[in-house]
Design a protein around this motif. Structure first.
Motif, PDB file in Angstrom:
ATOM      1  N   ARG A  48      44.890  12.173 -48.939  1.00  0.00           N
ATOM      2  CA  ARG A  48      44.748  11.813 -47.419  1.00  0.00           C
ATOM      3  C   ARG A  48      45.840  12.503 -46.812  1.00  0.00           C
ATOM      4  O   ARG A  48      46.431  13.513 -47.575  1.00  0.00           O
ATOM      5  CB  ARG A  48      45.231  10.341 -47.282  1.00  0.00           C
ATOM      6  CG  ARG A  48      44.266   9.206 -47.937  1.00  0.00           C
ATOM      7  CD  ARG A  48      44.796   7.906 -47.788  1.00  0.00           C
ATOM      8  NE  ARG A  48      46.052   7.827 -48.477  1.00  0.00           N
ATOM      9  CZ  ARG A  48      46.697   6.367 -48.734  1.00  0.00           C
ATOM     10  NH1 ARG A  48      46.425   5.607 -48.136  1.00  0.00           N
ATOM     11  NH2 ARG A  48      47.802   6.620 -49.436  1.00  0.00           N
ATOM     12  N   ALA A  49      45.917  12.547 -45.479  1.00  0.00           N
ATOM     13  CA  ALA A  49      46.721  13.268 -44.802  1.00  0.00           C
ATOM     14  C   ALA A  49      48.067  13.461 -45.275  1.00  0.00           C
ATOM     15  O   ALA A  49      48.691  12.454 -45.281  1.00  0.00           O
ATOM     16  CB  ALA A  49      46.887  13.103 -43.178  1.00  0.00           C
ATOM     17  N   GLY A  50      48.683  14.944 -45.314  1.00  0.00           N
ATOM     18  CA  GLY A  50      50.124  15.035 -45.874  1.00  0.00           C
ATOM     19  C   GLY A  50      50.545  14.445 -47.382  1.00  0.00           C
ATOM     20  O   GLY A  50      51.458  14.634 -47.836  1.00  0.00           O
ATOM     21  N   GLU A  51      49.121  14.379 -48.028  1.00  0.00           N
ATOM     22  CA  GLU A  51      49.286  14.458 -49.531  1.00  0.00           C
ATOM     23  C   GLU A  51      48.893  15.682 -50.362  1.00  0.00           C
ATOM     24  O   GLU A  51      47.927  16.531 -49.751  1.00  0.00           O
ATOM     25  CB  GLU A  51      48.422  13.120 -49.929  1.00  0.00           C
ATOM     26  CG  GLU A  51      48.959  11.956 -49.386  1.00  0.00           C
ATOM     27  CD  GLU A  51      48.098  10.693 -49.921  1.00  0.00           C
ATOM     28  OE1 GLU A  51      48.531   9.528 -49.851  1.00  0.00           O
ATOM     29  OE2 GLU A  51      47.138  11.054 -50.244  1.00  0.00           O
ATOM     30  N   THR A  52      49.153  15.853 -51.559  1.00  0.00           N
ATOM     31  CA  THR A  52      48.905  16.900 -52.374  1.00  0.00           C
ATOM     32  C   THR A  52      49.104  16.607 -53.893  1.00  0.00           C
ATOM     33  O   THR A  52      49.804  15.295 -54.102  1.00  0.00           O
ATOM     34  CB  THR A  52      49.926  18.166 -52.235  1.00  0.00           C
ATOM     35  OG1 THR A  52      49.741  19.168 -53.014  1.00  0.00           O
ATOM     36  CG2 THR A  52      51.326  17.843 -52.642  1.00  0.00           C
ATOM     37  N   VAL A  53      48.324  17.216 -54.761  1.00  0.00           N
ATOM     38  CA  VAL A  53      48.700  16.841 -56.205  1.00  0.00           C
ATOM     39  C   VAL A  53      48.728  18.327 -57.029  1.00  0.00           C
ATOM     40  O   VAL A  53      48.512  19.410 -56.385  1.00  0.00           O
ATOM     41  CB  VAL A  53      47.371  16.259 -57.062  1.00  0.00           C
ATOM     42  CG1 VAL A  53      46.931  14.845 -56.229  1.00  0.00           C
ATOM     43  CG2 VAL A  53      46.111  17.209 -56.749  1.00  0.00           C
ATOM     44  N   ALA A  93      40.660  17.566 -51.114  1.00  0.00           N
ATOM     45  CA  ALA A  93      41.503  18.809 -50.864  1.00  0.00           C
ATOM     46  C   ALA A  93      40.426  19.928 -50.744  1.00  0.00           C
ATOM     47  O   ALA A  93      39.188  19.837 -51.338  1.00  0.00           O
ATOM     48  CB  ALA A  93      42.148  18.975 -52.341  1.00  0.00           C
ATOM     49  N   ASP A  94      40.830  20.856 -50.261  1.00  0.00           N
ATOM     50  CA  ASP A  94      39.765  22.095 -49.856  1.00  0.00           C
ATOM     51  C   ASP A  94      40.510  23.394 -49.873  1.00  0.00           C
ATOM     52  O   ASP A  94      40.128  24.501 -49.798  1.00  0.00           O
ATOM     53  CB  ASP A  94      39.152  22.077 -48.539  1.00  0.00           C
ATOM     54  CG  ASP A  94      40.149  21.957 -47.159  1.00  0.00           C
ATOM     55  OD1 ASP A  94      41.437  21.973 -47.602  1.00  0.00           O
ATOM     56  OD2 ASP A  94      39.795  21.693 -46.071  1.00  0.00           O
ATOM     57  N   ALA A  95      41.811  23.258 -50.465  1.00  0.00           N
ATOM     58  CA  ALA A  95      42.473  24.674 -50.761  1.00  0.00           C
ATOM     59  C   ALA A  95      43.466  24.305 -52.007  1.00  0.00           C
ATOM     60  O   ALA A  95      43.905  23.286 -52.121  1.00  0.00           O
ATOM     61  CB  ALA A  95      43.149  25.143 -49.679  1.00  0.00           C
ATOM     62  N   VAL A  96      43.904  25.548 -52.642  1.00  0.00           N
ATOM     63  CA  VAL A  96      45.047  25.236 -53.590  1.00  0.00           C
ATOM     64  C   VAL A  96      45.980  26.374 -53.399  1.00  0.00           C
ATOM     65  O   VAL A  96      45.890  27.565 -53.007  1.00  0.00           O
ATOM     66  CB  VAL A  96      44.619  25.744 -54.932  1.00  0.00           C
ATOM     67  CG1 VAL A  96      45.736  25.933 -56.224  1.00  0.00           C
ATOM     68  CG2 VAL A  96      43.669  24.660 -55.538  1.00  0.00           C
ATOM     69  N   VAL A  97      47.213  26.140 -53.051  1.00  0.00           N
ATOM     70  CA  VAL A  97      48.369  26.975 -52.830  1.00  0.00           C
ATOM     71  C   VAL A  97      49.152  27.146 -54.140  1.00  0.00           C
ATOM     72  O   VAL A  97      49.621  26.251 -55.077  1.00  0.00           O
ATOM     73  CB  VAL A  97      49.413  26.297 -51.909  1.00  0.00           C
ATOM     74  CG1 VAL A  97      50.625  27.160 -51.692  1.00  0.00           C
ATOM     75  CG2 VAL A  97      48.903  25.837 -50.594  1.00  0.00           C
TER      76      VAL A  97
END
Length: 403
Positions: free
Chosen positions: A87-92, A104-108
């Motif tokens: 959701r908005a503001g989240e990452t794994v 997710a639609d990108a990997v940093v």
């Protein structure tokens, strides 16, 4: 009998040469075998979008402006997907080969982040699709990626495995039996007596046949008698050989008994003299399903004829799509005299200039008994019948010899 042109002789050798039956083999046994049918992908690769890097899977919209602070809600490793959508503001946290979670639609990449407990600061702006391998980017289920008639490389085996094929349908490898003839021949390691020479032809012939994908049978050396030569022919037939290659005894002397022995066994001869140099006294015929190629005894003639005729025949019986040798354009490295009625195949060295120009320089001595010059050569310069004299720098056609 008139000398047969090289092209006609090759057509006769290849006449009716169709692919041998197929057999299913394990992948490890399929290297350099020829596919008997197309190979279709049984799965999509990758089956889902996957990370190409170690880092953090994000919604690109959350990291367009940096630095951006995101909450870490889980971890994804290869083979261990994360089953909750972002959701908005989240990452794994994600590792290379990990399935990109829904949302997710990108990997940093991790080098562009700073982690602090259950949060991470992204310092490099993300963009949609960055560092992600989309599903099916390699291939999709149903794609035909390997085609019948192709000879399998080591990379092909990896691809077939990736397509989920543990076995492949390939053509049966042709079996080539090699029979030498000549009272003058002794095996390597034996000191030759008066008038004897060390037998060398079979080693090149069997190696050439194996390099083309054939199995080989060494029938040894037959004495210069009809009985010994006939016995060798029968042993080739009994071994199940698809091709019998004889070397020596193909000329017209009193002790050249191969043609006589072959005909006595019922071989139908298609030709026994070719308008080529080296290799004029070459024979070809059939004994039932077994094809027979009678090569000259001189080592250069034997090898050049095998390269020009045996190799394409093995390829045809293997079901390969590339049966014929491909010629290349080069420039002569030295002057050549005019040619006569026979097609010449001159042993030559190759050099590639800095501008990419290929230079072919025929060796000085073209005698058909010179093994050192044959080993030294990298190509055959092809000279058509009655070719006029040519100067250094003139264009010529060459066949590269196997490495």
């Amino acid at each position: 009998m008139a000398l047969m042109p090289v092209a006609d002789a090759l057509s006769a050798v290849l006449a009716g040469a169709t692919a041998l039956p197929g057999e299913t083999v394990a992948l490890d046994a399929a290297f350099h075998r020829v596919l008997a049918s197309n190979v279709t992908a049984r799965r999509t690769q990758p089956p889902q979008a996957m990370s190409a890097m170690d880092g953090y899977a994000v919604r690109a919209a959350d990291a367009t402006t940096v630095p951006a602070r995101l909450k870490i809600i889980g971890e994804v490793a290869a083979g261990r997907p994360f089953d909750t959508a972002l959701r908005a503001g989240e990452t794994v946290r994600i590792f290379t080969g990990g399935v990109v979670p829904d949302g997710a639609d990108a990997v940093v990449i991790q080098e562009d982040t700073v982690r602090d407990g259950d949060g991470v600061t992204v310092n490099e702006a993300a963009s949609t699709g960055k560092n992600i391998r989309p599903a099916g980017i390699d291939f999709k289920q149903g794609d035909v990626l390997l085609r019948a008639g192709s000879r399998l490389t080591d990379r092909d085996l990896s691809l077939a495995a990736g397509m989920n094929h543990p076995q492949l349908l390939v053509r049966r490898a042709p079996k080539v039996a090699v029979l030498a003839t000549g009272d003058e021949l002794v095996m390597p390691g034996i000191t030759p007596g008066p008038g004897q020479i060390v037998y060398s032809n079979g080693y090149a012939l069997r190696a050439l046949a194996r390099a083309e994908g054939a199995e080989t049978v060494d029938l040894g050396i037959a004495a210069d008698t009809v009985a010994a030569t006939t016995d060798g022919i029968r042993r080739a037939r009994d071994s199940g050989a698809d091709i019998l290659v004889t070397t020596g005894g193909a000329s017209v002397g009193d002790h050249d008994l191969v043609k006589q022995s072959l005909e006595a066994e019922g071989v139908e001869m298609a030709f026994w003299k070719i308008a080529m140099r080296p290799g004029k006294p070459m024979m070809h015929g059939r004994l039932g399903a077994m094809r027979v190629i009678g090569l000259p005894g001189n080592p250069v003639s034997s090898y050049v004829c095998a390269f020009l005729f045996l190799a394409p025949l093995i390829r045809a019986l293997s079901g390969r799509s590339d049966v014929h040798h491909r010629s290349e354009l080069a420039l002569l490295g030295r002057d050549l005299a005019a040619n006569d009625l026979r097609e010449d195949y001159l042993r030559a060295r190759l050099e590639t200039r800095t501008d990419g120009t290929l230079i072919a320089t025929p060796v000085n001595h073209q005698d058909s008994s010179l093994l050192a010059n044959l080993s030294f050569a990298q190509a055959l310069v092809i000279r058509p019948p009655f070719a006029p004299a040519a100067t250094a720098g003139s264009p010529c056609s060459v066949f590269r010899l196997p490495l």
